[in-house]
Design a protein around this motif. Sequence first.
Motif, mmCIF file in Angstrom:
data_model
loop_
_atom_site.group_PDB
_atom_site.id
_atom_site.type_symbol
_atom_site.label_atom_id
_atom_site.label_comp_id
_atom_site.label_asym_id
_atom_site.label_seq_id
_atom_site.Cartn_x
_atom_site.Cartn_y
_atom_site.Cartn_z
ATOM 1 N N LEU A 1 0.815 -0.904 0.087
ATOM 2 C CA LEU A 1 -0.032 -0.122 -0.164
ATOM 3 C C LEU A 1 1.140 1.394 -0.047
ATOM 4 C CD1 LEU A 1 -2.661 -0.905 2.472
ATOM 5 C CD2 LEU A 1 -2.776 -0.512 -0.361
ATOM 6 N N PHE A 2 1.938 1.537 0.635
ATOM 7 C CA PHE A 2 3.197 2.301 0.727
ATOM 8 C C PHE A 2 3.644 2.751 -0.432
ATOM 9 C CE2 PHE A 2 6.910 4.371 1.683
ATOM 10 C CZ PHE A 2 6.920 5.555 1.991
ATOM 11 N N PHE A 3 3.774 1.213 -1.164
ATOM 12 C CA PHE A 3 4.455 1.595 -3.011
ATOM 13 C C PHE A 3 3.712 2.374 -3.598
ATOM 14 C CE2 PHE A 3 5.307 -0.465 -6.696
ATOM 15 C CZ PHE A 3 6.675 0.576 -7.095
ATOM 16 N N ALA A 4 2.331 1.630 -3.279
ATOM 17 C CA ALA A 4 0.839 1.877 -4.580
ATOM 18 C C ALA A 4 0.914 3.823 -4.491
ATOM 19 C CB ALA A 4 -0.656 1.255 -4.255
ATOM 20 N N ILE A 5 1.196 3.607 -3.028
ATOM 21 C CA ILE A 5 0.952 5.278 -2.886
ATOM 22 C C ILE A 5 1.306 6.659 -3.065
ATOM 23 C CG2 ILE A 5 0.311 6.497 -1.011
ATOM 24 C CD1 ILE A 5 -1.299 4.904 0.649
ATOM 25 N N SER A 6 3.013 5.937 -3.242
ATOM 26 C CA SER A 6 4.330 6.696 -3.018
ATOM 27 C C SER A 6 4.041 7.027 -4.698
ATOM 28 C CB SER A 6 5.052 6.214 -2.646
ATOM 29 O OG SER A 6 5.189 4.816 -3.499
ATOM 30 N N ARG A 7 3.865 5.699 -5.174
ATOM 31 C CA ARG A 7 3.454 5.871 -6.662
ATOM 32 C C ARG A 7 2.273 6.692 -7.215
ATOM 33 N NH1 ARG A 7 8.222 5.677 -9.020
ATOM 34 N NH2 ARG A 7 7.539 4.466 -11.447
ATOM 35 N N ALA A 8 1.343 6.696 -6.802
ATOM 36 C CA ALA A 8 0.247 7.274 -7.571
ATOM 37 C C ALA A 8 0.390 8.971 -7.528
ATOM 38 C CB ALA A 8 -0.771 7.578 -6.648
ATOM 39 N N THR A 9 -0.254 9.747 -9.041
ATOM 40 C CA THR A 9 -0.124 11.191 -8.857
ATOM 41 C C THR A 9 -1.260 11.549 -9.043
ATOM 42 O OG1 THR A 9 2.038 10.721 -10.364
ATOM 43 C CG2 THR A 9 0.653 12.899 -11.025
ATOM 44 N N PRO A 10 -1.952 12.836 -7.813
ATOM 45 C CA PRO A 10 -3.116 12.917 -7.925
ATOM 46 C C PRO A 10 -2.974 14.562 -9.184
ATOM 47 C CG PRO A 10 -1.449 14.047 -6.459
ATOM 48 C CD PRO A 10 -0.631 13.329 -7.218
ATOM 49 N N TYR A 11 -4.182 14.550 -9.764
ATOM 50 C CA TYR A 11 -4.471 14.768 -10.769
ATOM 51 C C TYR A 11 -6.656 15.551 -10.914
ATOM 52 C CZ TYR A 11 -7.158 10.638 -12.710
ATOM 53 O OH TYR A 11 -7.917 9.930 -13.458
ATOM 54 N N GLU A 12 -6.730 15.918 -11.436
ATOM 55 C CA GLU A 12 -7.798 17.376 -11.492
ATOM 56 C C GLU A 12 -8.546 16.890 -12.950
ATOM 57 O OE1 GLU A 12 -8.185 21.237 -10.441
ATOM 58 O OE2 GLU A 12 -7.310 21.044 -8.756
ATOM 59 N N GLU A 13 -9.684 16.299 -13.225
ATOM 60 C CA GLU A 13 -10.836 16.763 -13.841
ATOM 61 C C GLU A 13 -11.755 16.548 -14.110
ATOM 62 O OE1 GLU A 13 -12.126 12.192 -16.547
ATOM 63 O OE2 GLU A 13 -10.879 12.180 -14.458
#
Length: 391
Positions: free
Chosen positions: A21-33
């Motif tokens: 879970l920590f690895f997935a969160i660190s790789r996630a990039t927030p964006y607006e749509e």
Amino acid sequence: MTRPRRLLLLVAGALLLGLMLFFAISRATPYEETIEHGPAPEVRSNPYLAAERFLTDQGRAVEHAQGIGGLTETKDSRQVLLLLGERSTMTPAQAERLLHWVDKGGHLVFVAERIWDENAGSSGDLLLDALNLQQHEASEKPDDSHVADGAANAEKRPVLTRLYLENENAPAYLAFDTNYHLYDAGGSAHAWANSASATHMLQLRHGSGLITALTDSWIWQNDAIAQYDHAWLLWYLTQDRDVTLIYRTDHDGLLQRLLRYFPEALSAALLLLLLGCWHAAQRQGPLLEPANRGRRQLREHLRGSADFLYRRAGQRHLIATLQNDILRQAQHRHPNLVALDHAGLCKVLAQLSRTPIEAVTHAMRSSLDRKMSNADFTRQVARLQSLRNAL
């Protein structure tokens, strides 16, 4: 498996899941749509909603009407009537009342609908024809529609329509449809707006009122009113007056409303009707063969005819018919038979048939005293038939 070992496996699994879970969160990039859901229902149902809101913000009292029937009788002449809807259902009486309302001081803004027909000498647009205005396609406008001087020809005209006002240094720019041209055949217009090749707005006096004719009104719809000087033109035409907006003069019928709002219910009702017709059309029982037309014999037809006459005419008519037949047969051998009385008649019939006179007298009775039984009637008919055959 011992309990300590089971607990160790659970701790190791939880640690591994936490690391993932920590690895997935660190790789996630927030964006607006931004998701476009389109215009609101009130915007879709009213193409001039933005124009109404604009006029309201300018301090105008804006009303929305669905038709012109009875409108001129209830509206104050100190108003602006924006007639932007389709007018194919307008009657000559309605057009006359509308122009009479303008004559008392009203301001009418309407859109030209029909193209001028040179052969018919009219366009079919009741308002245009009454005001002596003509609408042509830009490529087919009359040669004398407007005369431009050398300076105007030298100037390169823009695609947009220009509206010049007194005491203004710069014109107002409007994006009318340049494929159509308004022609003032009566020469009564005092203001107009031109594009490079056509006139798109004419303004003329009518009695105490004012009339503004346009080639199109899409410049005031929701997606175009904010462009160029479209909103300014709407303000200019309606300044210091309340506004009544009519953009739809016809109403949907019951079937159109049902198709629009209840298509599923109509489909279910149609399917139910088809199933009901199919059920009612089912054949019950075996198929019957057509009756044979030649199955009846001559004896059956005669019996049927006799039964019908017996029920309808009665015994007296049948017996009288046989007696008349006997008299016709006897007249061939004794022409003066009709001149004899009843006694003489019976005597002659007895001689001709060689039958006892008592039997002839009984058979040739002129009337029946009472209704006979079926057996007596049969015997009486048999006597008459025997007498006729003997002749």
